[in-house]
Write a protein that holds these residues in place. Structure first.
Motif, PDB file in Angstrom:
ATOM      1  N   UNK A 107      42.699  58.603  56.060  1.00 26.45           N
ATOM      2  CA  UNK A 107      43.391  58.290  54.793  1.00 26.45           C
ATOM      3  C   UNK A 107      42.662  57.382  53.773  1.00 26.45           C
ATOM      4  N   UNK A 108      42.738  58.053  52.583  1.00 30.01           N
ATOM      5  CA  UNK A 108      41.718  57.204  51.547  1.00 30.01           C
ATOM      6  C   UNK A 108      40.372  56.670  51.641  1.00 30.01           C
ATOM      7  N   UNK A 109      39.696  57.419  52.434  1.00 27.48           N
ATOM      8  CA  UNK A 109      38.439  57.121  52.927  1.00 27.48           C
ATOM      9  C   UNK A 109      37.381  58.173  52.259  1.00 27.48           C
ATOM     10  N   UNK A 110      35.831  57.902  52.190  1.00 29.67           N
ATOM     11  CA  UNK A 110      34.814  58.828  51.933  1.00 29.67           C
ATOM     12  C   UNK A 110      34.159  59.211  53.154  1.00 29.67           C
ATOM     13  N   UNK A 111      33.485  60.395  53.137  1.00 29.79           N
ATOM     14  CA  UNK A 111      32.863  60.762  54.465  1.00 29.79           C
ATOM     15  C   UNK A 111      31.714  61.748  53.789  1.00 29.79           C
ATOM     16  N   UNK A 112      30.495  61.549  54.477  1.00 27.28           N
ATOM     17  CA  UNK A 112      29.571  62.438  54.266  1.00 27.28           C
ATOM     18  C   UNK A 112      29.197  63.435  55.340  1.00 27.28           C
ATOM     19  N   UNK A 113      29.276  64.875  54.746  1.00 30.78           N
ATOM     20  CA  UNK A 113      28.789  65.722  55.641  1.00 30.78           C
ATOM     21  C   UNK A 113      27.456  66.158  55.453  1.00 30.78           C
ATOM     22  N   UNK A 114      26.420  66.414  56.468  1.00 28.62           N
ATOM     23  CA  UNK A 114      25.279  66.995  55.965  1.00 28.62           C
ATOM     24  C   UNK A 114      24.746  67.702  56.921  1.00 28.62           C
TER      25      UNK A 114
END
Length: 190
Positions: A107-114
């Motif tokens: 919740x309320x976080x950022x995440x990088x998908x690469x």
């Protein structure tokens, strides 16, 4: 006895008012603050991870492209994604593809998908336009298409599916071995 009956009426009325107030507050919270929102999905410019082209004595191509997508979960619940794929095409023919690993964004976080995509040289070389684009123009134009399937959940009760579509136009300048890309993302809630 009348006082006892009057006391029960007051108690029942106060309890009813408190119950209705709590119910109204919960409904307002779920319709505003806790409502499941679209995640913000931003495709970063594509980067060139590896580039090797030999024209003489025979054409040999080895190109590796990196794709990065940042997902910002704006919800107060988790966002789980899976079944995600990325494709790179050259003049309408798919020449590279990769699958993203499943994951969860708190919740309320950022995440990088690469993902790193290796372009299949044999498919690229067989295209009749490749030699002209490589030698005469000096620019190879590609398109990438990435689909991310996900599901947001609130308190493990309320769930909503979302699909993100990201399209990028990629230009690789052969002489300088630089890459220029522009990406557009749209999210569809189901």
């Amino acid at each position: 006895m009348a006082d006892s009956h009057k006391g029960w009426k007051i108690c029942a009325t106060v309890t009813g008012i408190i119950f209705i107030t709590i119910l109204v507050v919960l409904v307002v919270l779920f319709l505003t603050v806790l409502k499941l929102k679209q995640p913000e999905i931003v495709a970063r410019p594509v980067n060139l991870e590896g580039f090797d082209v030999v024209v003489f004595p025979a054409i040999r191509v080895n190109v590796s492209v990196g794709v990065l997508i940042t997902v910002k979960n704006r919800n107060y619940g988790s966002f789980k994604y899976d079944n995600s794929t990325a494709h790179i095409s050259y003049r309408g023919n798919v020449i590279a593809e990769a699958a993203f690993e499943d994951g969860m964004i708190p919740a309320r976080k950022k995440h990088n998908i690469s993902a790193s995509l290796d372009i299949l040289a044999d498919k690229l070389i067989l295209d009749s336009h490749f030699r002209k684009d490589l030698v005469d123009v000096g620019v190879l134009n590609f398109t990438s298409h990435t689909i991310v399937h996900g599901k947001g959940s609130m308190l493990k009760i309320f769930k909503k599916k979302a699909v993100s579509y990201t399209d990028c136009n990629i230009s690789i300048v052969v002489g300088s071995q630089s890459v220029d890309s522009t990406c557009h993302t749209r999210v569809k809630l189901k």
